[in-house]
Design a protein around this motif. Structure first.
Motif, PDB file in Angstrom:
ATOM      1  N   ILE A 318       0.625  -1.253  -0.393  1.00 40.01           N
ATOM      2  CA  ILE A 318      -0.504   0.241   0.096  1.00 40.01           C
ATOM      3  C   ILE A 318       0.709   1.347  -0.459  1.00 40.01           C
ATOM      4  CG2 ILE A 318      -1.731  -1.349   0.754  1.00 40.01           C
ATOM      5  CD1 ILE A 318      -1.354  -0.352   3.659  1.00 40.01           C
ATOM      6  N   TYR A 319       1.704   1.359   0.415  1.00 43.39           N
ATOM      7  CA  TYR A 319       2.987   2.512   0.583  1.00 43.39           C
ATOM      8  C   TYR A 319       4.022   2.368  -0.660  1.00 43.39           C
ATOM      9  CZ  TYR A 319       1.023   2.509   5.208  1.00 43.39           C
ATOM     10  OH  TYR A 319       0.158   2.505   6.122  1.00 43.39           O
ATOM     11  N   LEU A 320       4.560   1.236  -0.949  1.00 42.89           N
ATOM     12  CA  LEU A 320       5.226   1.345  -2.117  1.00 42.89           C
ATOM     13  C   LEU A 320       5.297   1.657  -3.770  1.00 42.89           C
ATOM     14  CD1 LEU A 320       8.209  -2.144  -0.948  1.00 42.89           C
ATOM     15  CD2 LEU A 320       8.348   0.719  -1.020  1.00 42.89           C
ATOM     16  N   GLN A 321       3.455   0.836  -3.693  1.00 40.43           N
ATOM     17  CA  GLN A 321       2.875   0.689  -4.923  1.00 40.43           C
ATOM     18  C   GLN A 321       3.341   1.610  -6.046  1.00 40.43           C
ATOM     19  OE1 GLN A 321      -1.026   0.338  -6.191  1.00 40.43           O
ATOM     20  NE2 GLN A 321      -0.838  -1.353  -6.151  1.00 40.43           N
ATOM     21  N   LYS A 322       2.856   2.624  -5.343  1.00 40.36           N
ATOM     22  CA  LYS A 322       3.288   4.336  -6.639  1.00 40.36           C
ATOM     23  C   LYS A 322       4.563   4.838  -7.229  1.00 40.36           C
ATOM     24  CE  LYS A 322      -1.392   6.189  -6.045  1.00 40.36           C
ATOM     25  NZ  LYS A 322      -2.108   7.197  -4.651  1.00 40.36           N
ATOM     26  N   HIS A 323       5.238   4.417  -6.141  1.00 39.34           N
ATOM     27  CA  HIS A 323       6.735   4.603  -6.404  1.00 39.34           C
ATOM     28  C   HIS A 323       7.607   3.352  -6.790  1.00 39.34           C
ATOM     29  CE1 HIS A 323       5.930   8.187  -3.031  1.00 39.34           C
ATOM     30  NE2 HIS A 323       5.359   7.182  -2.584  1.00 39.34           N
ATOM     31  N   ILE A 324       7.221   2.084  -6.530  1.00 37.62           N
ATOM     32  CA  ILE A 324       8.299   1.152  -7.221  1.00 37.62           C
ATOM     33  C   ILE A 324       9.090   1.777  -8.933  1.00 37.62           C
ATOM     34  CG2 ILE A 324       8.074  -1.127  -8.669  1.00 37.62           C
ATOM     35  CD1 ILE A 324       8.620  -1.132  -5.263  1.00 37.62           C
ATOM     36  N   ALA A 325       8.232   1.833  -9.625  1.00 36.22           N
ATOM     37  CA  ALA A 325       8.780   2.299 -11.053  1.00 36.22           C
ATOM     38  C   ALA A 325      10.153   3.561 -10.751  1.00 36.22           C
ATOM     39  CB  ALA A 325       7.584   2.820 -11.783  1.00 36.22           C
ATOM     40  N   THR A 326       9.464   4.294  -9.648  1.00 34.71           N
ATOM     41  CA  THR A 326      10.911   5.503  -9.945  1.00 34.71           C
ATOM     42  C   THR A 326      11.739   4.754  -8.748  1.00 34.71           C
ATOM     43  OG1 THR A 326       8.880   7.066  -9.340  1.00 34.71           O
ATOM     44  CG2 THR A 326      11.582   7.370  -8.868  1.00 34.71           C
ATOM     45  N   ILE A 327      11.399   4.249  -7.624  1.00 33.70           N
ATOM     46  CA  ILE A 327      12.479   3.807  -7.419  1.00 33.70           C
ATOM     47  C   ILE A 327      13.428   2.526  -8.163  1.00 33.70           C
ATOM     48  CG2 ILE A 327      13.011   1.860  -5.845  1.00 33.70           C
ATOM     49  CD1 ILE A 327      10.642   2.851  -3.736  1.00 33.70           C
ATOM     50  N   TYR A 328      12.699   1.616  -8.554  1.00 32.09           N
ATOM     51  CA  TYR A 328      13.921   0.565  -9.457  1.00 32.09           C
ATOM     52  C   TYR A 328      14.787   2.172 -10.794  1.00 32.09           C
ATOM     53  CZ  TYR A 328      11.446  -3.922  -7.764  1.00 32.09           C
ATOM     54  OH  TYR A 328      11.579  -5.386  -7.081  1.00 32.09           O
ATOM     55  N   SER A 329      13.893   2.265 -11.238  1.00 31.15           N
ATOM     56  CA  SER A 329      14.287   2.855 -11.861  1.00 31.15           C
ATOM     57  C   SER A 329      16.253   4.396 -11.625  1.00 31.15           C
ATOM     58  CB  SER A 329      13.748   4.181 -12.654  1.00 31.15           C
ATOM     59  OG  SER A 329      14.324   5.508 -13.611  1.00 31.15           O
ATOM     60  N   GLN A 330      15.311   4.798 -10.865  1.00 30.10           N
ATOM     61  CA  GLN A 330      16.793   5.068 -10.248  1.00 30.10           C
ATOM     62  C   GLN A 330      17.804   4.114  -9.710  1.00 30.10           C
ATOM     63  OE1 GLN A 330      15.985   7.735  -6.541  1.00 30.10           O
ATOM     64  NE2 GLN A 330      13.813   8.723  -7.623  1.00 30.10           N
ATOM     65  N   ILE A 331      17.291   3.149  -9.010  1.00 32.02           N
ATOM     66  CA  ILE A 331      18.241   1.781  -8.684  1.00 32.02           C
ATOM     67  C   ILE A 331      19.251   1.480  -9.890  1.00 32.02           C
ATOM     68  CG2 ILE A 331      18.311  -0.765  -7.587  1.00 32.02           C
ATOM     69  CD1 ILE A 331      16.394   0.143  -5.775  1.00 32.02           C
ATOM     70  N   ARG A 332      18.771   0.964 -11.077  1.00 34.74           N
ATOM     71  CA  ARG A 332      19.173   0.870 -12.088  1.00 34.74           C
ATOM     72  C   ARG A 332      19.119   1.788 -12.656  1.00 34.74           C
ATOM     73  NH1 ARG A 332      17.706  -3.410 -15.430  1.00 34.74           N
ATOM     74  NH2 ARG A 332      18.303  -2.644 -18.260  1.00 34.74           N
ATOM     75  N   SER A 333      19.819   3.179 -13.222  1.00 35.65           N
ATOM     76  CA  SER A 333      20.256   4.186 -12.999  1.00 35.65           C
ATOM     77  C   SER A 333      21.906   3.859 -13.049  1.00 35.65           C
ATOM     78  CB  SER A 333      19.463   4.927 -13.111  1.00 35.65           C
ATOM     79  OG  SER A 333      18.703   5.543 -14.428  1.00 35.65           O
ATOM     80  N   LYS A 334      21.326   3.835 -10.986  1.00 35.41           N
ATOM     81  CA  LYS A 334      22.731   3.865 -10.226  1.00 35.41           C
ATOM     82  C   LYS A 334      23.187   2.270 -10.655  1.00 35.41           C
ATOM     83  CE  LYS A 334      22.854   4.310  -6.578  1.00 35.41           C
ATOM     84  NZ  LYS A 334      22.518   3.920  -4.574  1.00 35.41           N
ATOM     85  N   CYS A 335      22.983   1.916 -11.208  1.00 36.44           N
ATOM     86  CA  CYS A 335      23.775   0.556 -11.780  1.00 36.44           C
ATOM     87  C   CYS A 335      25.031   0.859 -13.019  1.00 36.44           C
ATOM     88  CB  CYS A 335      22.738  -0.694 -11.416  1.00 36.44           C
ATOM     89  SG  CYS A 335      22.366  -1.516  -9.791  1.00 36.44           S
TER      90      CYS A 335
END
Length: 447
Positions: A318-335
């Protein structure tokens, strides 16, 4: 049944809902048991509206949870969703008798509590007034009147007499604000708790405060601040102290994911892997520890693979759902950025093996990162190479020398000005000593 489910998820998609077609790794019944209070319904209902494999079971669980409570509106919403998705299920038929009886009971209880509170106010007994407001607030919250509940809880403040009671008021207001998704109000209520209680009470409430603050910061997209809040939660106290908000696994997932999205390798090692306090949470989400370890060790594709396997789980939070796309995108860019640091030139084929996928075009992704400034590199489309932009050592040295000269000139002028003031025997009033003049005091307002 398939046609009805298709129609249901088409409706959810039209309402900008997130549809998750892959099955999550958790067991629904065990997952719901980790929570208490109104959060149990919230999580089951979100899963029912989002997960194709768990839709029917989750909506049934939401209906059962609603009937164990007093909020008739929640029951109506859950039954309506199940009626659209699977009209043949017995739970898809409204229990009109229960609805009418519960609404009647709710009105009677509201009236009784209001009369009791009125009597307490007439008697002017502060403790009774406080307890009366608390009982009324809990009742209003349980029937879904969150606005009235927040107002009632706020009226408890003038009648509190102990630090614990003050913390209880804050906890009630924070809980209601989180349910209403008023993230700024959550932070405001939490800020009022600081410095207003003793150490014992603070320690008992510390995990709740840290988790609530982390959720509020996550809602405001302040990912690093949220990560630090989750990472500092006390793991010694039982999960029941904050289970109306999150489970221990949730705290590990929130803290680990947000740290991966916002921190560098040294910070991850210090704040996550070497954090003895947070290690207890990581035991409930070992995949998060593996992902962080892989990132710190430079195995970026392995880190991404671990996180991708758990994406369906996080899309049902319920708290992560709207942010997962952004969070995963930031992690992937950092990688990707970290992967390219040791190299001056990497082939696109190698990049595809490391980060590509069936539905991902690494060349377009790299182009977007370069255009946004996240990656300093060039793409050679003829030779299929990614060339990183090397810094010019001579330009860096000249810039550094220029900054040093400007700093020296500024300090020299400042010292000459101070020497002139001292030679003129001007009165220097500031309590700050001038460098190189012993006990001479400097007036910062001069020159």
């Amino acid at each position: 049944m398939a046609d009805h489910l298709l129609a249901f998820f088409t409706l959810m998609d039209n309402q900008d809902g997130i549809i998750v077609r892959d099955p999550p790794k958790f067991d629904l019944d065990l997952y719901i048991q980790n929570y208490k209070g109104r959060s149990r319904f919230d999580r089951a209902f979100l899963i029912g509206r989002s997960s194709v494999p768990l839709c029917v079971d989750a909506l049934k669980a939401a209906i059962a949870e609603a009937k164990r409570g007093r909020d008739t509106q929640r029951y109506r919403e859950a039954v309506e969703c199940l009626r659209i998705a699977v009209p043949s299920e017995p739970e898809a038929i409204f229990d009109q008798a229960w609805l009418e009886a519960q609404e009647k009971a709710n009105k009677a209880e509201t009236h009784r509590l209001l009369m009791e509170l009125k009597g307490y106010k007439n008697n002017l007994i502060k403790e009774s007034i406080r307890m009366g407001n608390e009982d009324l607030g809990k009742h209003l919250e349980s029937i879904g009147d969150l606005s009235a509940a927040a107002d009632t809880y706020s009226k408890m403040r003038p009648d509190v007499s102990t630090p614990k009671q003050l913390l209880d008021v804050g906890k009630h207001l924070v809980r209601v604000s989180i349910q209403r998704r008023e993230w700024g109000m959550v932070s405001a209520h939490l800020s009022k708790l600081g410095g207003a209680h003793h150490a014992d009470e603070e320690r008992a409430f510390q995990p709740y405060i840290k988790v609530a603050q982390g959720i509020a910061l996550l809602g405001q997209e302040k990912y690093k601040e949220a990560a630090l809040s989750f990472l500092s939660a006390d793991s010694i106290l039982p999960a029941s102290t904050y289970s109306e908000l999150a489970s221990q696994s949730d705290v590990a997932s929130y803290g680990g994911l947000l740290a991966l999205a916002s921190m560098g390798r040294i910070e991850l090692q210090h704040h996550v892997l070497d954090n003895a306090q947070f290690r207890t949470f990581l035991e409930h989400a070992p995949h998060i520890r593996r992902a962080v370890t892989q990132f710190v060790s430079g195995r970026y594709s392995a880190c991404i693979a671990i996180l991708e396997s758990y994406r369906p789980d996080y899309l049902l939070d319920i708290y992560l759902q709207k942010h997962i796309a952004t969070i995963y995108s930031q992690i992937r860019s950092k990688c990707i950025v970290q992967y390219l640091i040791p190299f001056s030139c990497v082939s696109l084929e190698t990049m595809n093996k490391a980060f590509g996928g069936p539905n991902q075009d690494i060349e377009s992704e790299l182009a977007d990162m370069i255009q946004s400034g996240a990656l300093q590199a060039r793409i050679n489309t003829i030779d299929k190479l990614v060339t990183t932009k090397m810094a010019n050592p001579r330009a860096q040295m000249q810039e550094s020398a220029l900054r040093a000269a400007e700093n020296y000139e500024r300090q020299a002028l400042d010292r000459l000005r101070r020497m002139g003031l001292a030679a003129a025997e001007l009165e220097l009033k500031s309590g700050k000593k001038a460098p190189g003049f012993g006990d001479l005091m400097v007036d910062e307002t001069l020159g």
